[in-house]
Design a protein around this motif. Sequence first.
Motif, PDB file in Angstrom:
ATOM      1  N   THR A 269     -17.633  19.165  -7.861  1.00  0.00           N
ATOM      2  CA  THR A 269     -18.412  20.191  -7.170  1.00  0.00           C
ATOM      3  C   THR A 269     -19.589  19.554  -6.449  1.00  0.00           C
ATOM      4  OG1 THR A 269     -19.904  20.611  -9.029  1.00  0.00           O
ATOM      5  CG2 THR A 269     -17.804  21.807  -9.016  1.00  0.00           C
ATOM      6  N   PRO A 270     -20.126  20.220  -5.433  1.00  0.00           N
ATOM      7  CA  PRO A 270     -21.318  19.674  -4.772  1.00  0.00           C
ATOM      8  C   PRO A 270     -22.465  19.412  -5.745  1.00  0.00           C
ATOM      9  CG  PRO A 270     -20.376  21.461  -3.478  1.00  0.00           C
ATOM     10  CD  PRO A 270     -19.637  21.443  -4.792  1.00  0.00           C
TER      11      PRO A 270
ATOM     12  N   ARG B  66     -16.414  28.180   0.296  1.00  0.00           N
ATOM     13  CA  ARG B  66     -15.493  27.061   0.488  1.00  0.00           C
ATOM     14  C   ARG B  66     -14.059  27.555   0.348  1.00  0.00           C
ATOM     15  NH1 ARG B  66     -17.924  21.739  -0.349  1.00  0.00           N
ATOM     16  NH2 ARG B  66     -20.175  22.057  -0.294  1.00  0.00           N
ATOM     17  N   ARG B  67     -13.218  27.087   1.268  1.00  0.00           N
ATOM     18  CA  ARG B  67     -11.818  27.514   1.249  1.00  0.00           C
ATOM     19  C   ARG B  67     -11.032  26.827   0.138  1.00  0.00           C
ATOM     20  NH1 ARG B  67      -9.890  26.345   7.235  1.00  0.00           N
ATOM     21  NH2 ARG B  67     -11.086  24.449   6.766  1.00  0.00           N
ATOM     22  N   THR B  68     -11.450  25.606  -0.239  1.00  0.00           N
ATOM     23  CA  THR B  68     -10.761  24.860  -1.296  1.00  0.00           C
ATOM     24  C   THR B  68     -11.781  24.409  -2.332  1.00  0.00           C
ATOM     25  OG1 THR B  68     -11.004  22.787  -0.064  1.00  0.00           O
ATOM     26  CG2 THR B  68      -8.970  24.039   0.277  1.00  0.00           C
ATOM     27  N   PRO B  69     -11.328  24.150  -3.565  1.00  0.00           N
ATOM     28  CA  PRO B  69     -12.271  23.677  -4.598  1.00  0.00           C
ATOM     29  C   PRO B  69     -12.753  22.267  -4.308  1.00  0.00           C
ATOM     30  CG  PRO B  69     -10.014  23.570  -5.402  1.00  0.00           C
ATOM     31  CD  PRO B  69      -9.953  24.282  -4.079  1.00  0.00           C
ATOM     32  N   GLY B  70     -13.893  21.935  -4.884  1.00  0.00           N
ATOM     33  CA  GLY B  70     -14.375  20.561  -4.779  1.00  0.00           C
ATOM     34  C   GLY B  70     -15.159  20.283  -3.521  1.00  0.00           C
ATOM     35  N   LEU B  71     -15.315  19.007  -3.239  1.00  0.00           N
ATOM     36  CA  LEU B  71     -16.076  18.560  -2.076  1.00  0.00           C
ATOM     37  C   LEU B  71     -15.253  18.697  -0.799  1.00  0.00           C
ATOM     38  CD1 LEU B  71     -17.692  15.253  -3.417  1.00  0.00           C
ATOM     39  CD2 LEU B  71     -18.740  17.517  -3.300  1.00  0.00           C
TER      40      LEU B  71
ATOM     41  N   MET C 163       0.849  -1.203   0.000  1.00  0.00           N
ATOM     42  CA  MET C 163       0.000   0.000   0.000  1.00  0.00           C
ATOM     43  C   MET C 163       0.880   1.246   0.000  1.00  0.00           C
ATOM     44  SD  MET C 163      -2.813   1.162   2.841  1.00  0.00           S
ATOM     45  CE  MET C 163      -3.541   2.799   2.842  1.00  0.00           C
ATOM     46  N   ASP C 164       0.655   2.128  -0.949  1.00  0.00           N
ATOM     47  CA  ASP C 164       1.407   3.369  -1.049  1.00  0.00           C
ATOM     48  C   ASP C 164       0.545   4.487  -0.457  1.00  0.00           C
ATOM     49  OD1 ASP C 164       2.812   5.643  -1.787  1.00  0.00           O
ATOM     50  OD2 ASP C 164       3.507   4.764  -3.676  1.00  0.00           O
ATOM     51  N   ARG C 165       0.704   4.716   0.841  1.00  0.00           N
ATOM     52  CA  ARG C 165      -0.171   5.662   1.535  1.00  0.00           C
ATOM     53  C   ARG C 165      -0.044   7.082   0.992  1.00  0.00           C
ATOM     54  NH1 ARG C 165       1.002   1.881   5.458  1.00  0.00           N
ATOM     55  NH2 ARG C 165      -0.792   1.197   6.712  1.00  0.00           N
ATOM     56  N   ARG C 166       1.191   7.518   0.704  1.00  0.00           N
ATOM     57  CA  ARG C 166       1.389   8.886   0.244  1.00  0.00           C
ATOM     58  C   ARG C 166       0.750   9.109  -1.135  1.00  0.00           C
ATOM     59  NH1 ARG C 166       4.437  12.574   2.394  1.00  0.00           N
ATOM     60  NH2 ARG C 166       5.485  11.028   3.695  1.00  0.00           N
ATOM     61  N   GLU C 167       0.960   8.173  -2.049  1.00  0.00           N
ATOM     62  CA  GLU C 167       0.363   8.298  -3.378  1.00  0.00           C
ATOM     63  C   GLU C 167      -1.159   8.202  -3.300  1.00  0.00           C
ATOM     64  OE1 GLU C 167       1.369   8.858  -6.544  1.00  0.00           O
ATOM     65  OE2 GLU C 167       3.304   9.446  -5.706  1.00  0.00           O
ATOM     66  N   LEU C 168      -1.652   7.311  -2.446  1.00  0.00           N
ATOM     67  CA  LEU C 168      -3.101   7.169  -2.275  1.00  0.00           C
ATOM     68  C   LEU C 168      -3.700   8.465  -1.760  1.00  0.00           C
ATOM     69  CD1 LEU C 168      -5.698   5.468  -2.174  1.00  0.00           C
ATOM     70  CD2 LEU C 168      -5.001   4.715   0.118  1.00  0.00           C
ATOM     71  N   ALA C 169      -3.049   9.087  -0.780  1.00  0.00           N
ATOM     72  CA  ALA C 169      -3.557  10.340  -0.216  1.00  0.00           C
ATOM     73  C   ALA C 169      -3.607  11.429  -1.278  1.00  0.00           C
ATOM     74  CB  ALA C 169      -2.676  10.771   0.956  1.00  0.00           C
ATOM     75  N   GLY C 170      -2.544  11.552  -2.056  1.00  0.00           N
ATOM     76  CA  GLY C 170      -2.520  12.574  -3.094  1.00  0.00           C
ATOM     77  C   GLY C 170      -3.568  12.337  -4.168  1.00  0.00           C
ATOM     78  N   PHE C 171      -3.766  11.081  -4.521  1.00  0.00           N
ATOM     79  CA  PHE C 171      -4.761  10.750  -5.549  1.00  0.00           C
ATOM     80  C   PHE C 171      -6.161  11.091  -5.055  1.00  0.00           C
ATOM     81  CE2 PHE C 171      -7.536   7.515  -7.608  1.00  0.00           C
ATOM     82  CZ  PHE C 171      -7.421   7.984  -8.915  1.00  0.00           C
ATOM     83  N   LEU C 172      -6.471  10.750  -3.806  1.00  0.00           N
ATOM     84  CA  LEU C 172      -7.802  11.045  -3.268  1.00  0.00           C
ATOM     85  C   LEU C 172      -8.054  12.548  -3.227  1.00  0.00           C
ATOM     86  CD1 LEU C 172      -8.026   8.457  -0.336  1.00  0.00           C
ATOM     87  CD2 LEU C 172      -9.230   8.376  -2.535  1.00  0.00           C
ATOM     88  N   ARG C 173      -7.067  13.312  -2.790  1.00  0.00           N
ATOM     89  CA  ARG C 173      -7.242  14.766  -2.741  1.00  0.00           C
ATOM     90  C   ARG C 173      -7.487  15.336  -4.132  1.00  0.00           C
ATOM     91  NH1 ARG C 173      -3.005  14.443   1.037  1.00  0.00           N
ATOM     92  NH2 ARG C 173      -1.474  14.983  -0.579  1.00  0.00           N
ATOM     93  N   SER C 174      -6.722  14.867  -5.095  1.00  0.00           N
ATOM     94  CA  SER C 174      -6.874  15.408  -6.453  1.00  0.00           C
ATOM     95  C   SER C 174      -8.238  15.089  -7.034  1.00  0.00           C
ATOM     96  CB  SER C 174      -5.771  14.863  -7.362  1.00  0.00           C
ATOM     97  OG  SER C 174      -5.962  13.480  -7.637  1.00  0.00           O
ATOM     98  N   ARG C 175      -8.762  13.900  -6.765  1.00  0.00           N
ATOM     99  CA  ARG C 175     -10.081  13.525  -7.286  1.00  0.00           C
ATOM    100  C   ARG C 175     -11.191  14.281  -6.551  1.00  0.00           C
ATOM    101  NH1 ARG C 175      -8.410  12.327 -11.886  1.00  0.00           N
ATOM    102  NH2 ARG C 175      -6.823  13.668 -10.978  1.00  0.00           N
ATOM    103  N   ARG C 176     -11.009  14.487  -5.246  1.00  0.00           N
ATOM    104  CA  ARG C 176     -12.033  15.200  -4.467  1.00  0.00           C
ATOM    105  C   ARG C 176     -12.144  16.649  -4.928  1.00  0.00           C
ATOM    106  NH1 ARG C 176     -11.417  18.262   0.113  1.00  0.00           N
ATOM    107  NH2 ARG C 176      -9.320  17.445   0.549  1.00  0.00           N
ATOM    108  N   GLU C 177     -11.013  17.278  -5.219  1.00  0.00           N
ATOM    109  CA  GLU C 177     -11.017  18.702  -5.547  1.00  0.00           C
ATOM    110  C   GLU C 177     -11.604  19.007  -6.917  1.00  0.00           C
ATOM    111  OE1 GLU C 177      -6.962  19.784  -5.065  1.00  0.00           O
ATOM    112  OE2 GLU C 177      -7.044  19.804  -2.860  1.00  0.00           O
ATOM    113  N   ARG C 178     -11.767  18.002  -7.743  1.00  0.00           N
ATOM    114  CA  ARG C 178     -12.291  18.263  -9.091  1.00  0.00           C
ATOM    115  C   ARG C 178     -13.818  18.157  -9.140  1.00  0.00           C
ATOM    116  NH1 ARG C 178     -11.306  12.703 -12.666  1.00  0.00           N
ATOM    117  NH2 ARG C 178     -12.673  11.409 -11.400  1.00  0.00           N
TER     118      ARG C 178
END
Length: 283
Positions: A18-19, A30-35, A1-16
């Motif tokens: 919108t509600p 919202r302070r940041t884009p995305g959900l 399990m690559d925790r660092r890559e997984l974390a970055g991937f989740l953040r990038s997908r979440r930020e794209r």
Amino acid sequence: MDRRELAGFLRSRRERITPADVGLPAGGRRRTPGLRREEVAQLAFISTEYYTRLEQARAPRPSREVLTGVARALRLSDAERDHLHHLAGAPPGPPPGPPREVRQSILDLLDRLPQAAAVVLSATYEVIAWNDLAAALMEDFSALPRRDRNLLRRAFLTGWSGAAPPYGLAESAEFARNAASHLRATAARYPDDPEVAELVRDLLAGSEEFGRLWASHDVCALPDLCKSFHHPLVGRITVNCDVLDIADRDQRVVIYTAAPGSPSAEALRLLSVVGTQRMDVPG
């Protein structure tokens, strides 16, 4: 399990996302884009604390159920879903079932082929899209319930022996052999899909011919380069058959065209004028 890559991937997908994309109110500023993280957790049916730890590279390996929920919440594509599973150290299982949604660009392509009959088939031979000329040449699929749009059911369960086959297709034996081979491969790709399993059961129960073909375990079919149709209005039409694979959807676009200047080309031209109007068999 690559925790660092997984974390970055989740953040990038979440930020794209919108509600509005997932049916949630936008709420305040919202302070940041995305959900927000809590919104993803809510959609994935997991705790906000656990999802936050995933994005902070501090969580233990997530289960397949958690990954499935997160992939659904983040609206991941099939390729992204597989990538998510690999990052989490849990190789993805088989896809849930054959995709039926047809891309808009493919639907536009069908409309731009006025002199060709074209249909889109799912991995189970269900006609899931078609143009007007295909409806005129084969059948008005819009008038049929979804179950009856499956060419395998029509081929094996409505009786082609000794009678004109459905859709007027002349080479019924060749079609049956190739279709059974394709279905054998489809069943292997989607072993847990209930609709695929039901289709195989129905065909085995209702057709001895399909049972013989299924027992051969063939999975390689020769391409059908030429087909003939017996049409009630214009008679026999011989067409070239070209198949375009849509690999990411496990779908195929089947395009029927006639040789320029041939009687079949003239017949298709007539049918393109008639369109999907009701056609009576000449008495």
